[in-house]
Design a protein around this motif. Structure first.
Motif, mmCIF file in Angstrom:
data_model
loop_
_atom_site.group_PDB
_atom_site.id
_atom_site.type_symbol
_atom_site.label_atom_id
_atom_site.label_comp_id
_atom_site.label_asym_id
_atom_site.label_seq_id
_atom_site.Cartn_x
_atom_site.Cartn_y
_atom_site.Cartn_z
ATOM 1 N N TYR A 141 0.797 -1.227 0.000
ATOM 2 C CA TYR A 141 0.000 0.000 0.000
ATOM 3 C C TYR A 141 0.836 1.288 0.000
ATOM 4 O O TYR A 141 0.734 2.105 0.907
ATOM 5 C CB TYR A 141 -0.993 -0.028 1.174
ATOM 6 C CG TYR A 141 -1.923 -1.220 1.064
ATOM 7 C CD1 TYR A 141 -3.058 -1.159 0.258
ATOM 8 C CD2 TYR A 141 -1.627 -2.418 1.706
ATOM 9 C CE1 TYR A 141 -3.893 -2.264 0.127
ATOM 10 C CE2 TYR A 141 -2.456 -3.529 1.580
ATOM 11 C CZ TYR A 141 -3.580 -3.442 0.791
ATOM 12 O OH TYR A 141 -4.399 -4.534 0.655
ATOM 13 N N PHE B 69 -5.453 -0.904 -5.511
ATOM 14 C CA PHE B 69 -6.446 -1.620 -4.693
ATOM 15 C C PHE B 69 -7.838 -1.017 -4.919
ATOM 16 O O PHE B 69 -8.829 -1.738 -5.044
ATOM 17 C CB PHE B 69 -6.083 -1.617 -3.201
ATOM 18 C CG PHE B 69 -7.156 -2.306 -2.405
ATOM 19 C CD1 PHE B 69 -7.280 -3.691 -2.448
ATOM 20 C CD2 PHE B 69 -8.104 -1.577 -1.685
ATOM 21 C CE1 PHE B 69 -8.324 -4.342 -1.780
ATOM 22 C CE2 PHE B 69 -9.143 -2.214 -1.018
ATOM 23 C CZ PHE B 69 -9.248 -3.605 -1.068
ATOM 24 N N GLU C 263 -11.281 2.941 13.102
ATOM 25 C CA GLU C 263 -11.264 2.013 11.952
ATOM 26 C C GLU C 263 -9.838 1.582 11.630
ATOM 27 O O GLU C 263 -8.948 2.418 11.439
ATOM 28 C CB GLU C 263 -11.905 2.668 10.714
ATOM 29 C CG GLU C 263 -11.874 1.690 9.538
ATOM 30 C CD GLU C 263 -12.662 2.133 8.317
ATOM 31 O OE1 GLU C 263 -13.244 3.236 8.333
ATOM 32 O OE2 GLU C 263 -12.669 1.366 7.337
ATOM 33 N N SER D 54 -8.400 1.893 7.107
ATOM 34 C CA SER D 54 -9.604 2.598 6.641
ATOM 35 C C SER D 54 -9.605 2.879 5.147
ATOM 36 O O SER D 54 -10.675 3.042 4.560
ATOM 37 C CB SER D 54 -9.717 3.917 7.393
ATOM 38 O OG SER D 54 -8.484 4.595 7.304
ATOM 39 N N ILE E 182 -1.797 2.555 7.300
ATOM 40 C CA ILE E 182 -0.349 2.612 7.076
ATOM 41 C C ILE E 182 -0.038 3.519 5.887
ATOM 42 O O ILE E 182 1.072 4.024 5.754
ATOM 43 C CB ILE E 182 0.180 1.165 6.843
ATOM 44 C CG1 ILE E 182 1.669 1.057 7.086
ATOM 45 C CG2 ILE E 182 -0.200 0.650 5.462
ATOM 46 C CD1 ILE E 182 2.177 -0.376 7.189
ATOM 47 N N SER E 183 -1.042 3.714 5.019
ATOM 48 C CA SER E 183 -0.840 4.478 3.794
ATOM 49 C C SER E 183 -1.349 5.905 3.984
ATOM 50 O O SER E 183 -2.551 6.165 3.894
ATOM 51 C CB SER E 183 -1.581 3.783 2.644
ATOM 52 O OG SER E 183 -1.548 4.583 1.496
ATOM 53 N N TYR F 75 -3.512 7.420 1.128
ATOM 54 C CA TYR F 75 -4.841 6.834 1.024
ATOM 55 C C TYR F 75 -5.728 7.422 2.130
ATOM 56 O O TYR F 75 -6.874 7.812 1.909
ATOM 57 C CB TYR F 75 -4.671 5.332 1.215
ATOM 58 C CG TYR F 75 -5.747 4.433 0.676
ATOM 59 C CD1 TYR F 75 -6.796 4.906 -0.083
ATOM 60 C CD2 TYR F 75 -5.676 3.070 0.916
ATOM 61 C CE1 TYR F 75 -7.761 4.032 -0.572
ATOM 62 C CE2 TYR F 75 -6.627 2.191 0.432
ATOM 63 C CZ TYR F 75 -7.667 2.681 -0.299
ATOM 64 O OH TYR F 75 -8.611 1.818 -0.773
ATOM 65 N N ALA G 35 -0.438 4.808 10.925
ATOM 66 C CA ALA G 35 0.253 3.839 11.789
ATOM 67 C C ALA G 35 0.103 2.441 11.219
ATOM 68 O O ALA G 35 -0.804 2.166 10.432
ATOM 69 C CB ALA G 35 -0.345 3.870 13.197
ATOM 70 N N PHE H 284 -1.104 -0.949 12.178
ATOM 71 C CA PHE H 284 -1.997 -1.394 13.265
ATOM 72 C C PHE H 284 -1.573 -2.722 13.881
ATOM 73 O O PHE H 284 -2.203 -3.186 14.829
ATOM 74 C CB PHE H 284 -3.468 -1.405 12.834
ATOM 75 C CG PHE H 284 -3.797 -2.216 11.608
ATOM 76 C CD1 PHE H 284 -3.408 -3.536 11.469
ATOM 77 C CD2 PHE H 284 -4.552 -1.636 10.589
ATOM 78 C CE1 PHE H 284 -3.727 -4.276 10.344
ATOM 79 C CE2 PHE H 284 -4.885 -2.378 9.446
ATOM 80 C CZ PHE H 284 -4.467 -3.691 9.331
ATOM 81 N N GLY I 175 -13.555 -5.038 5.090
ATOM 82 C CA GLY I 175 -12.710 -5.380 3.943
ATOM 83 C C GLY I 175 -12.160 -6.789 3.980
ATOM 84 O O GLY I 175 -11.485 -7.219 3.064
ATOM 85 N N THR J 180 -9.725 -7.526 5.764
ATOM 86 C CA THR J 180 -8.271 -7.372 5.928
ATOM 87 C C THR J 180 -7.768 -8.346 6.994
ATOM 88 O O THR J 180 -6.615 -8.780 6.950
ATOM 89 C CB THR J 180 -7.934 -5.903 6.276
ATOM 90 O OG1 THR J 180 -8.495 -5.068 5.252
ATOM 91 C CG2 THR J 180 -6.436 -5.653 6.321
#
Ligand code: SAH
Ligand code: AVI
Length: 321
Positions: free
Chosen positions: A42, A50, A88, A91, A115-116, A119, A141, A143, A164, A166
């Motif tokens: 990402y 994505f 979230e 997110s 993390i992105s 985005y 961050a 997670f 999602g 994830t």
């Protein structure tokens, strides 16, 4: 990082220092079975790819989950304590959070964690405009590590949101660890709303990760482009190809990058050897049944409240004991 005039909280140490990224990539590429962490997909280009995946006709999970959230958001929101903060995990563009927030007028604060940074940033100004009563506190961050929650939300009860599927990108034991860590962060009695993709026929799963347009292949290969750019590596993308298949025994889609030939790649001062046909395992996407997922959540101290499903995907609400 500045987001709409406010500072996004960034975890310390920084989520993706070049040193950490380099160490993870070298460790993965020099392991006996080569593999790379899926979280590194990402970067800005990977996040955009994505986003395109979510719109592909073959990639059913996003459409299914959006429909479930649209239909059941009021029932989901009825489980939230008044004046809470919605946190979230992963997110992205916050599209799914909008459906939940729209049905939960008493949510006071929204904390998208991703993390992105790019985005994460995308939708924050529009969210602030569309939900003027809502305090939005983005956090850049990883997670899977501890990260600081914005001080402004510390007095509020917390609800977690992890859509999602994830969670499926973790190994099951990692998923249990993540859920324990999320429970500790959200607090006893907290509710987590989580999207989980379901076990299904391989004839449906396979095309979802092998789309006709080749977007998933680009998403997978972009990891090598990122390593070339950020670590000065010399991967020739023409000599690697995307492979995704359903591993029925382990109920997971596996994604790999396959080296077409014997070759040596320089990555940040290290030489990495590839045999012809050798792969880098870049992602797992575990599929669960509502029951196998509830059992996994139970191992982490979460009990099931409600399950909303269309038979393809499920949104579960679970409570931390
Ligand atoms: N929740 C969105 C996006 C899912 S894609 C949806 O349901 O459509 C997965 C998201 O999780 C991406 O935005 C990615 O940047 C983020 N992500 C993946 N691994 C992460 C990690 N370890 N820490 C924080 N964010 C992560
Ligand atoms: C984010 N995650 C749940 C996606 C999935 O389906 O495992 C990532 C993805 N990989 C390939 N396509 C989509």
């Amino acid at each position: 990082m500045t987001i709409a005039g406010q500072t996004a909280l960034r975890a310390a140490p920084s989520v993706e220092t070049t040193d950490v990224f380099a160490a993870d990539i070298i460790a993965g590429l020099t392991a006996k079975t080569k593999r790379l962490p899926a979280k590194y997909f990402y970067d800005a280009a990977g996040s955009a790819l994505f986003e395109r995946i979510t719109q592909l006709p073959e990639y059913y999970p996003t459409r299914c989950e959006l429909a479930l959230l649209r239909e059941h958001a009021p029932a989901i929101a009825s489980l939230f304590p008044p004046n809470c903060a919605l946190i979230e995990f992963g997110s992205g563009g916050s599209k799914k959070a909008r459906l939940v927030l729209g049905a939960a007028a008493t949510v006071e604060a929204y904390v998208p964690v991703d993390i992105s940074g790019d985005y994460l940033q995308q939708d924050v100004p529009a969210l602030r405009r569309d939900f003027p009563h809502l305090a939005v506190h983005p956090v850049v961050a990883d997670f899977t590590q501890s990260f600081a929650i914005p001080a402004a939300i510390s007095p509020l009860p917390r609800v977690g949101f992890f859509p999602g599927s994830t969670i499926g990108n973790f190994e099951p034991d990692e998923a249990v660890n993540f859920l324990r860590h999320a429970g500790a962060m959200l607090g006893r009695g907290a509710v987590l709303v989580i999207g989980v993709d379901l076990v299904k026929d391989a004839n449906v799963l396979w095309p979802a990760y092998n789309d006709a347009e080749g977007v998933t292949a680009k998403f997978n290969l972009n990891l090598l482009t990122r390593i070339n750019r950020e670590l000065g590596a010399d991967f020739d993308l023409a000599t690697f190809h995307h492979r995704a298949f359903y591993n029925r025994r382990r109920s997971r889609i596996e994604m790999h990058l396959v080296s077409a030939r014997h070759q040596e790649i320089r990555v940040n001062g290290t030489t990495v050897h590839f045999r012809a046909g050798e792969t880098i395992h870049t992602e797992n996407s575990y599929k669960y049944t509502p029951a196998t997922f509830a059992a996994l959540a139970k191992r982490a101290g979460w009990s099931r409240l409600r399950v909303f499903t269309d038979g393809m995907f499920c949104v579960q609400t679970i409570r931390y004991q």
